[in-house]
Structure formats: structure tokens, C-alpha cells
Design an enzyme around this catalytic site. Structure first.
Site, PDB file in Angstrom:
ATOM      1  N   ARG A  90       0.750  -1.416  -0.201  1.00 39.96           N
ATOM      2  CA  ARG A  90       0.351  -0.191  -0.328  1.00 39.96           C
ATOM      3  C   ARG A  90       0.901   1.588   0.451  1.00 39.96           C
ATOM      4  O   ARG A  90       2.083   1.345   0.945  1.00 39.96           O
ATOM      5  CB  ARG A  90      -0.851   0.023   1.046  1.00 39.96           C
ATOM      6  N   GLU A 111      -6.973   7.636   7.112  1.00 44.58           N
ATOM      7  CA  GLU A 111      -6.280   7.840   8.232  1.00 44.58           C
ATOM      8  C   GLU A 111      -5.012   9.204   6.881  1.00 44.58           C
ATOM      9  O   GLU A 111      -4.991  10.218   7.189  1.00 44.58           O
ATOM     10  CB  GLU A 111      -4.903   7.019   8.096  1.00 44.58           C
ATOM     11  N   ARG A 165      -5.098   5.893  -0.218  1.00 53.61           N
ATOM     12  CA  ARG A 165      -4.049   4.445   0.120  1.00 53.61           C
ATOM     13  C   ARG A 165      -4.748   3.643  -0.724  1.00 53.61           C
ATOM     14  O   ARG A 165      -5.693   3.412  -0.593  1.00 53.61           O
ATOM     15  CB  ARG A 165      -4.315   3.515   1.897  1.00 53.61           C
TER      16      ARG A 165
HETATM   17  N1  ARG Z   1      -0.353   7.072  16.670  1.00 57.36           N
HETATM   18  C1  ARG Z   1      -0.069   5.743  16.723  1.00 57.36           C
HETATM   19  C2  ARG Z   1       1.588   5.539  17.476  1.00 57.36           C
HETATM   20  O1  ARG Z   1       1.729   7.323  17.866  1.00 57.36           O
HETATM   21  C3  ARG Z   1       0.052   4.735  15.452  1.00 57.36           C
HETATM   22  C4  ARG Z   1       1.173   5.398  15.077  1.00 57.36           C
HETATM   23  C5  ARG Z   1       1.574   4.576  13.550  1.00 57.36           C
HETATM   24  N2  ARG Z   1       0.688   4.381  12.776  1.00 57.36           N
HETATM   25  C6  ARG Z   1      -0.372   4.910  11.900  1.00 57.36           C
HETATM   26  N3  ARG Z   1      -1.510   4.039  11.675  1.00 57.36           N
HETATM   27  N4  ARG Z   1      -0.176   5.584  11.686  1.00 57.36           N
HETATM   28  O2  ARG Z   1       1.287   4.510  17.876  1.00 57.36           O
END
Ligand code: ARG
Length: 355
Positions: A115, A214, A218
Site C-alpha cells: 500500500r 488516515e 491509500r
Molecule cells: N499514533 C500511533 C502511535 O503513535 C500509531 C502510529 C503508526 N501507525 C499509524 N497508523 N500511523 O503508536
């Protein structure tokens, strides 16, 4: 404790995140006065890290400008996560590859998934996007997807009118995605879910695009195969087509810009779901192999989930400072080494697991 290290007044005392580690009180004080053009503040950026002390990273960007305006906190987080010691430098290299299939008889590898994350320039990122801009992003992406060549064509499934039950069902089929976890929720990413969210799925179901999860996009290539090159080459071609009508947020130093600093650079996570019943009993050996090849091990259902039926999700850990093609080559070498270790353990018969 050093006088100017992570302050319990900013983060809870037991916080473990990189944002906590690098945000000194004086830096916090100085950066707290700033606001990006879309109105994003440091306070918003670290909200998730503060509310979830078990965060590893603990900071998100609300727009492209966040990375420049709050460079003093983002740069050390980026350097540490992506293990960069020299100057930070994005090295794009998206060239097709021809690597041998790692598991031609599908004995261990269940599937390969690649991805990449992308965001449209000129719009805030998920933690700070407005309802209206989210809708504009969804429309622009849909238009770009409508123009894809035959081999990538498919259906767009809007999620707006779905109930959570329906979303859960469809997520299972790959035509929807679930609301974000508590880390994403605290970051503001789940606001107005599932409005203006959607999934595009190619007719053969191996090419998908998540819209307004997010990141704005994606882009996903997924196949039940151990042939990394095949999946990667499909991604290279899909990206070339999607890039044409859309201007993506990027930076010469940091590469593609994403909501989470772990994803910048190539913004690519390439990995396999692989069954490792023997290595499962030797977690330290598996961890050592992963670390040697710069790989990350996740649970069966992805980030922060458990391993079921010995199926591990193993993918590249770093995304910045190495080209896409090189990342796939390293993944290939690493997975080959893991397969070899698993096979050797299988052949050596029963033995006691690691303590
Ligand atoms: N904010 C979360 C942490 O600090 C996830 C970080 C990475 N994962 C993500 N899906 N961006 O643990």
C-alpha cells in the site's frame, strides 16, 4: 532526570512516544504559539499521544505545512523512526522488478500486500480536514479513478449511508474500512465517519483505493501470491496513472507527506502474510531476523493486533531514505531468510520453544 527532557506536564508520566521523548518544555512553549494556514496547532498534533500514553509516535500532521512549521519536533521523530543518521533525504525510485517468486507453491505465504499513502496538495490532512474539503477530495479522487485504464477499472463503494454493522461486513469483503482505532480517534481522524469515505475495488479485486481513511488515499495492491515483483509492478503502473490528474502533497526532503510521520517518504508499506508455525515458538529469532532486514512484524489483522493461526504480517519498517524498488528488494531478501529459518526448524523436528 535532565532538566529539559520530556515533561510530565505535557505528556502523562508513563508516556513512551517519540513525541514525548523529544518535546522539551521550552520547545513546547515556543511551538505552542504557532498555527498553520489551515489552523492546525501543536496541541492538536500531540493530542493522540497525550490521550494514549502507549503511543509509539504520538504525533500527527494536520496538513503539509505542519512538517515545516513544527520541524523542530517532527524532524527528530522522523529521524528516529526511519533510522536516519545523515541528512534526511527522500530517494524516489519506482522501477519495475523481476524477482523470483518466494513461495511458488503457496506453502507459507498467504498473500502479498503493498500500500502507498498519498494526500492531495492544497487540502488539510485527515486530523484537520473540514467536511467540505473531505467531500472535494473524495470527488477528485473518484474522477481520477474513473479515468484508469481497463486493467485497473472497477467500482467505487461510497460508505456514507452504511451502518456500522454493514461497514464491518463490507470491510471483511474489502469494500469498506473500519473507523480508526483510539489513536486515530484522538487525532481527529474519525470525525464525521463514514461521511465522504469510500473504497474503490478493481473488478479482479486485487487493486483497491481507500478514500479519506488516515490519508486521503491509500492505494493498495493485494494478491494471494508470494510473487512480490508481480504485486509491486502493478503498483508502479497504478501509481503512474493516478499521478497524472492529481497533485500530491510532497516535499523534496521528506517525500510524500502523510498524516503520520511514520508514513512519509515513499509512503509505502509492502509485506506478506506468512504462516510461521515453528518460528512462532522462537520469537526472539524472528525478531532478530526482522531487525536485520529492517522489517516490522504485525499481527494477523494488522497494526496492534494479535497473531492467529501462526499468520504474521511482515513488512518494511522504514519508508524514507530508500527508494521503493530497493525496499522491495530488501523485503524479498528478508522474507527469503525467514522462510529458510522456518523450513530449517520444521526439518529439525520437535524441540523446546524459547523461554
Ligand atoms: N499514533 C500511533 C502511535 O503513535 C500509531 C502510529 C503508526 N501507525 C499509524 N497508523 N500511523 O503508536
Amino acid at each position: 532526570m535532565a532538566a529539559d527532557s520530556g515533561d510530565a506536564a505535557i505528556f502523562p508520566e508513563h508516556a513512551v512516544s517519540l513525541a514525548h521523548r523529544f518535546l522539551t518544555p521550552s520547545l513546547f512553549e515556543r511551538l505552542s504559539r504557532l498555527k498553520t494556514d489551515t489552523g492546525f496547532t501543536l496541541e492538536q498534533a500531540i493530542r493522540s499521544g497525550r490521550e494514549n500514553p502507549d503511543s509509539h509516535i504520538g504525533i500527527y500532521a494536520g496538513d503539509a505545512q505542519t512538517y515545516a512549521l513544527f520541524k523542530e519536533i517532527f524532524d527528530p521523530v522522523i529521524r528516529t523512526y526511519h533510522q536516519i543518521t545523515g541528512p534526511i533525504r527522500h530517494i524516489p525510485r519506482l522501477e519495475p522488478l523481476d524477482l523470483p517468486d518466494l513461495d511458488p507453491h503457496n506453502q507459507l505465504i498467504v498473500s502479498t500486500r503493498i500500500r502507498v499513502a498519498r494526500n492531495l496538495s492544497g487540502h488539510a490532512f485527515s486530523p484537520n480536514i473540514t467536511t467540505q474539503n473531505r467531500q472535494i477530495v473524495a470527488r477528485q479522487v473518484q474522477q481520477a479513478l474513473d479515468a484508469l485504464p481497463e486493467s485497473l477499472q472497477g467500482h467505487f463503494h461510497a460508505m456514507d449511508a452504511l451502518t456500522l454493522d454493514q461497514i464491518q461486513n463490507q470491510a471483511f469483503q474489502g469494500t469498506a474500512f473500519l473507523p480508526g482505532d483510539r489513536f486515530q480517534a484522538s487525532a481527529g481522524i474519525n470525525r464525521n465517519f463514514p461521511v465522504s469515505r469510500g473504497v474503490f475495488t478493481s473488478h479482479d479485486r486485487t487493486f483497491r483505493v481507500w478514500i479519506n481513511e488516515e490519508d486521503h488515499l491509500r492505494i493498495i495492491c493485494l494478491e494471494k501470491t508470494g510473487n512480490l515483483s508481480k504485486v509491486f509492478n502493478r503498483m508502479v503502473s497504478a501509481l503512474a496513472h493516478i499521478r497524472e490528474p492529481i497533485d500530491f502533497a510532497s516535499d523534496p526532503r521528506l517525500g510524500y507527506l502523510t498524516a503520520c510521520p511514520t508514513n512519509i517518504g515513499t509512503a509505502m508499506r509492502a509485506g506478506v502474510h506468512i504462516r510461521l508455525p515453528h518460528l512462532e515458538n522462537h520469537p526472539n529469532r524472528l525478531k532478530r531476523l526482522a531487525s536485520t532486514y529492517g522489517l516490522q512484524i504485525r499481527g494477523t489483522l494488522g497494526e496492534k493486533t494479535a497473531v492467529t493461526e501462526s499468520v504474521f504480517d511482515i513488512s518494511n519498517r522504514f519508508r524514507l531514505g530508500t527508494g521503493e524498488t530497493q525496499l522491495i528488494q530488501t523485503l524479498h531478501t528478508g522474507i527469503a531468510a525467514i522462510i529458510e529459518a522456518e523450513t530449517r526448524l520444521a526439518e529439525s523436528g520437535p524441540e523446546s520453544p524459547e523461554p
